[in-house]
Design an enzyme around this catalytic site. Structure first.
Site, PDB file in Angstrom:
ATOM      1  N   CYS A  74      33.778  35.104  35.319  1.00  0.00           N
ATOM      2  CA  CYS A  74      32.336  35.707  35.031  1.00  0.00           C
ATOM      3  C   CYS A  74      32.622  37.184  35.943  1.00  0.00           C
ATOM      4  CB  CYS A  74      31.245  35.104  35.610  1.00  0.00           C
ATOM      5  SG  CYS A  74      29.810  35.919  35.622  1.00  0.00           S
ATOM      6  N   CYS A 197      26.749  40.938  30.244  1.00  0.00           N
ATOM      7  CA  CYS A 197      27.652  40.052  30.435  1.00  0.00           C
ATOM      8  C   CYS A 197      29.244  40.805  30.684  1.00  0.00           C
ATOM      9  CB  CYS A 197      27.923  39.064  29.271  1.00  0.00           C
ATOM     10  SG  CYS A 197      29.542  38.122  29.390  1.00  0.00           S
TER      11      CYS A 197
END
Length: 260
Positions: A74, A197
């Site tokens: 991530c 994101c």
């Protein structure tokens, strides 16, 4: 047992971060992790991150999706945990850490963190969409009218299509705007659109470069619903990139304790 935590966000992509250098956090309790990430019954976040000790590194990052499952890499979470580690005194302005996809480094400067991503050796172009891995798998598609686009339903349909349903994929829709690449992302594991994101922004910027829409040959300014990010890169072949960096805000929102 109460859990001490910090809540961080990077361009609206938010995370519960736990200092787990004692390794006491039960990583197998999927329901508890999901409950901590729940926005109505828990703290609320797109994911949960454990900071752990790792020999030869400043720390190790262990990332869980909002559904409680162990996740892949991530990008925004990595930037946030780097700033958290800096606050703890585990690193100075430079951090070296281990994540799900291997070694990373980060540069911390105030509320901004610049993260080195892994090289991308190939981007698949199907003619309808692009597919690549920037630490997590990403589907990228150029659309028009992105501000009003039905990202949730279109993204959910693609993520659960026969091609992607087993392993899952993140789905990014992009559109060039004056001065910026506009990106909106449906994230697997969250199973919804997120405000930003990091790995998706990175994937989208590289695709934009292939399309001649990155703005400059070696960088791309990106706008998301949660804020602005910048991606740096060097194109090394027809669809390969190296020296990829993701830069943007990483901000502590609040700290607390919870009895899950």
């Amino acid at each position: 047992m109460k859990i001490s935590f910090s809540k961080y966000q990077g361009a609206g992509n938010d995370f519960v971060i736990v200092d787990d250098r004692s390794s006491l956090f039960d990583t197998t309790d999927v329901k508890r992790i999901a409950r901590l990430c729940d926005r109505r019954f828990g703290i609320g976040a797109d994911g949960l991150i454990l900071l752990r000790e790792k020999t030869g590194f400043d720390f190790e990052m262990v990332y869980f999706n909002a559904d409680g499952a162990l996740g892949t890499f991530c990008g925004n979470g990595a930037r946030c945990i780097s700033r958290f580690a800096n606050k703890l005194g585990l690193c100075t302005t430079k951090a070296s850490f281990l994540a799900a996809d291997g070694t990373h480094e980060a540069q911390v400067s105030g509320k901004s963190v610049k993260l080195r991503m892994h090289d991308v050796p190939h981007i698949k172009n199907t003619g309808d969409y692009f597919f690549l891995d920037t630490g997590s798998p990403h589907y990228v598609k150029m659309v028009e009218g992105l501000a009003l686009y039905d990202v949730y339903n279109e993204g959910r349909s693609i993520r659960n299509s026969p091609r992607f349903v087993k392993e899952g994929t993140n789905v990014n829709f992009i559109e060039r705007e004056p001065g910026y690449l506009f990106v909106r992302t449906y994230e697997r594991g969250v199973e919804d659109e997120t405000l930003a994101c990091g790995t998706g922004v990175t994937a989208s910027a590289l695709v934009a470069n292939l399309l001649g829409l990155s703005g400059t040959p070696d960088s791309c300014e990106v706008k998301t619903l949660g804020g602005k990010l910048k991606v740096y890169f060097k194109r090394t072949g027809e669809s390969s990139f190296s020296d990829i960096w993701l830069e943007g805000p990483a901000v502590e929102v609040f700290t607390g304790e919870i009895n899950p």
